[in-house]
Design a protein around this motif. Structure first.
Motif, short mmCIF file in Angstrom:
data_model
loop_
_atom_site.label_atom_id
_atom_site.label_comp_id
_atom_site.label_asym_id
_atom_site.label_seq_id
_atom_site.Cartn_x
_atom_site.Cartn_y
_atom_site.Cartn_z
N LEU A 36 0.83 -1.20 0.00
CA LEU A 36 0.00 0.00 0.00
C LEU A 36 0.87 1.26 0.00
O LEU A 36 0.64 2.18 -0.79
CB LEU A 36 -0.94 0.00 1.21
CG LEU A 36 -1.92 1.15 1.31
CD1 LEU A 36 -2.89 1.13 0.13
CD2 LEU A 36 -2.68 1.08 2.63
N ALA A 37 1.89 1.29 0.85
CA ALA A 37 2.78 2.45 0.91
C ALA A 37 3.53 2.61 -0.41
O ALA A 37 3.66 3.73 -0.93
CB ALA A 37 3.77 2.30 2.06
N SER A 64 2.53 1.65 -3.33
CA SER A 64 1.60 2.11 -4.37
C SER A 64 1.32 3.60 -4.24
O SER A 64 1.16 4.29 -5.25
CB SER A 64 0.29 1.31 -4.31
OG SER A 64 -0.43 1.60 -3.14
N TYR A 65 1.29 4.12 -3.01
CA TYR A 65 1.11 5.56 -2.83
C TYR A 65 2.31 6.34 -3.37
O TYR A 65 2.14 7.40 -3.98
CB TYR A 65 0.90 5.92 -1.35
CG TYR A 65 -0.51 5.71 -0.88
CD1 TYR A 65 -1.59 6.26 -1.55
CD2 TYR A 65 -0.78 4.95 0.26
CE1 TYR A 65 -2.89 6.06 -1.11
CE2 TYR A 65 -2.07 4.75 0.71
CZ TYR A 65 -3.12 5.31 0.01
OH TYR A 65 -4.40 5.12 0.44
N LEU A 110 2.02 6.18 -7.15
CA LEU A 110 0.92 7.05 -7.58
C LEU A 110 1.35 8.52 -7.53
O LEU A 110 1.07 9.29 -8.45
CB LEU A 110 -0.31 6.82 -6.71
CG LEU A 110 -1.55 7.63 -7.05
CD1 LEU A 110 -2.04 7.31 -8.46
CD2 LEU A 110 -2.65 7.36 -6.03
N GLY A 111 2.05 8.90 -6.47
CA GLY A 111 2.55 10.27 -6.38
C GLY A 111 3.50 10.61 -7.51
O GLY A 111 3.44 11.71 -8.08
#
Length: 166
Positions: free
Chosen positions: A56-57, A59-60, A63-64
């Motif tokens: 999850l981290a 992917s963030y 994404l950023g």
């Protein structure tokens, strides 16, 4: 009443109306997102949720980075067309206009970009041209990537992947 006084009254009226419009847009976005969630609630509940914090981290972070690239590319197109926006302003315009994409109609994001760019002194024609060009470049690069993947993987391998359409 003189024309200049009428214009001043109109400007004051619009200034008072702007916060109401902003809240209305937020309410519409939340309404339509909530509506989709309610209509698809059974599908959401059927998912077996397993969250890996590391993934999850990561992917963030990815994404950023993608968002940074999207804004940088759009800003580069705008500069090539003669509109100079600093990165912070471009970021704000990009994301504020993207919020309204969840309101049905498919034009609100583009109108939002035109409106916000106009407030920064960019002509509507320049903004619209940058939007069209950005879409053309996005579609072309997507097609090139898909074509490359197809050539590398081939039709038979792609048909056996878990992502194929049912």
């Amino acid at each position: 009443m003189s024309k200049s006084r009428l214009w001043a009254n109109r400007s004051q009226w619009l200034a008072r109306l702007k916060p109401v419009g902003q809240w209305l847009i937020v309410a519409l976005v939340l309404f339509f997102l909530g509506r989709v969630l309610v209509l698809q609630w059974n599908e959401v509940r059927a998912i077996e949720w397993q969250i890996d914090v590391t993934i999850l981290a990561g992917s963030y972070v990815l994404l950023g980075l993608v968002w940074l690239a999207l804004v940088a590319n759009w800003r580069w197109l705008m500069r090539r067309m003669g509109a100079s926006l600093d990165f912070g302003v471009s970021w704000r315009i990009w994301f504020l206009s993207n919020i309204v994409r969840y309101i049905p109609g498919n034009i609100w994001q583009f109108l939002g970009m035109v409106y916000l760019c106009h407030q920064e002194g960019v002509a509507a024609a320049t903004t619209l041209a940058s939007i069209v060009l950005y879409q053309v470049v996005s579609v072309a690069s997507g097609l090139a990537l898909a074509g490359g993947v197809y050539l590398l993987i081939g039709q038979t391998s792609a048909a056996s992947t878990p992502l194929r359409a049912q």
